[in-house]
Design a protein around this motif. Structure first.
Motif, PDB file in Angstrom:
ATOM      1  N   PRO A  82      43.760  36.146  40.896  1.00  0.00           N
ATOM      2  CA  PRO A  82      43.011  37.035  39.944  1.00  0.00           C
ATOM      3  C   PRO A  82      44.264  37.585  39.261  1.00  0.00           C
ATOM      4  O   PRO A  82      45.248  37.729  39.585  1.00  0.00           O
ATOM      5  CB  PRO A  82      42.448  37.798  40.944  1.00  0.00           C
ATOM      6  N   GLY A  83      43.551  37.813  37.843  1.00  0.00           N
ATOM      7  CA  GLY A  83      44.697  38.581  36.903  1.00  0.00           C
ATOM      8  C   GLY A  83      44.651  40.042  37.195  1.00  0.00           C
ATOM      9  O   GLY A  83      45.884  40.722  37.049  1.00  0.00           O
ATOM     10  N   THR A  97      41.264  49.055  37.723  1.00  0.00           N
ATOM     11  CA  THR A  97      41.662  47.562  38.051  1.00  0.00           C
ATOM     12  C   THR A  97      43.412  47.747  38.182  1.00  0.00           C
ATOM     13  O   THR A  97      43.910  48.620  37.196  1.00  0.00           O
ATOM     14  CB  THR A  97      41.488  46.403  37.179  1.00  0.00           C
ATOM     15  N   ALA A  98      43.794  47.079  39.120  1.00  0.00           N
ATOM     16  CA  ALA A  98      45.460  47.117  38.947  1.00  0.00           C
ATOM     17  C   ALA A  98      45.842  45.501  38.802  1.00  0.00           C
ATOM     18  O   ALA A  98      45.223  44.661  39.120  1.00  0.00           O
ATOM     19  CB  ALA A  98      46.122  47.515  40.323  1.00  0.00           C
ATOM     20  N   SER A  99      46.891  45.326  38.009  1.00  0.00           N
ATOM     21  CA  SER A  99      47.448  43.958  37.474  1.00  0.00           C
ATOM     22  C   SER A  99      47.810  43.312  38.873  1.00  0.00           C
ATOM     23  O   SER A  99      48.483  44.152  39.597  1.00  0.00           O
ATOM     24  CB  SER A  99      48.174  43.813  36.441  1.00  0.00           C
ATOM     25  N   ARG A 100      47.727  41.900  39.141  1.00  0.00           N
ATOM     26  CA  ARG A 100      48.352  41.363  40.202  1.00  0.00           C
ATOM     27  C   ARG A 100      49.823  41.427  40.082  1.00  0.00           C
ATOM     28  O   ARG A 100      50.328  41.626  41.256  1.00  0.00           O
ATOM     29  CB  ARG A 100      47.937  40.044  40.193  1.00  0.00           C
ATOM     30  N   ARG A 101      50.362  41.273  38.988  1.00  0.00           N
ATOM     31  CA  ARG A 101      51.944  41.595  39.189  1.00  0.00           C
ATOM     32  C   ARG A 101      52.356  42.807  39.384  1.00  0.00           C
ATOM     33  O   ARG A 101      53.159  42.949  40.356  1.00  0.00           O
ATOM     34  CB  ARG A 101      52.435  40.821  37.817  1.00  0.00           C
ATOM     35  N   GLY A 102      51.706  43.858  38.875  1.00  0.00           N
ATOM     36  CA  GLY A 102      52.046  45.242  39.230  1.00  0.00           C
ATOM     37  C   GLY A 102      51.818  45.474  40.487  1.00  0.00           C
ATOM     38  O   GLY A 102      52.656  46.351  41.207  1.00  0.00           O
ATOM     39  N   LEU A 103      50.831  45.183  41.211  1.00  0.00           N
ATOM     40  CA  LEU A 103      50.555  45.196  42.648  1.00  0.00           C
ATOM     41  C   LEU A 103      51.510  44.545  43.369  1.00  0.00           C
ATOM     42  O   LEU A 103      52.099  45.173  44.503  1.00  0.00           O
ATOM     43  CB  LEU A 103      49.214  44.756  42.987  1.00  0.00           C
TER      44      LEU A 103
END
Length: 175
Positions: A82-83, A97-103
């Motif tokens: 997921p993005g 929502t939180a970005s996958r990369r940020g998480l």
């Protein structure tokens, strides 16, 4: 999965483009009564005139094309990472929502805060978080603190029930 889809789509588009370009060149050469460039269309036309849809070669080619089409369809329909990850709403009517990369960056930062961790990597999927940390000390000593730090960060984001953490700690080899 997105990378695989992009590579397959690019290769398929390139193949179709080159095949179409070759077909145009061969058609123009045939109209001008010139010899064929790559495809001997006179020989192909004679051999294909004698074939029927019930012939073994035609059936094998058609079955191969159907199988290839189904494989491309399955790869295209496969779900990728997921993005963004939906976070539980703290107030009604608000969707966060939180970005996958940020998480992933947040979890790497949490894992690196444990004493003795030199580096960490994280990958967030649909249901699982994989964190790999490396240390200079024995890896068994840091498994618990790193797992606790990652779990605590997921709890702060209210994602403990949504994402399952899987933490591995390995010892760096001395240089």
């Amino acid at each position: 999965m997105h990378v695989l889809n992009r590579v397959l789509a690019t290769l398929l588009a390139l193949g179709l483009f080159l095949g179409g370009l070759l077909a145009v060149v061969e058609i123009v050469l045939a109209v001008l009564d010139r010899p064929s460039w790559l495809i001997p269309h006179q020989q192909w036309a004679q051999s294909l005139t004698g074939e029927s849809f019930g012939g073994g070669v035609v059936r094998a080619v058609l079955i191969g094309l159907v199988v290839l089409g189904l494989l491309l369809l399955l790869v295209g329909l496969g779900r990728g990472k997921p993005g963004s990850i939906p976070l539980p709403a703290r107030t009604d009517g608000v969707q966060v929502t939180a970005s996958r990369r940020g998480l992933e960056r947040s979890l790497v930062t949490s894992a690196r805060r444990a004493d003795g961790v030199r580096s960490a990597r994280a990958k967030v999927g649909r249901r699982k978080v994989t964190v790999k940390a490396s240390t200079a000390v024995r890896s068994g000593d840091l498994q618990q603190p790193v797992t606790a730090a990652v779990t605590e960060r997921l709890a702060e984001l209210s994602l403990t029930g949504v994402l399952r953490p899987r933490v591995t700690v390995s010892q760096e080899k001395s240089r």
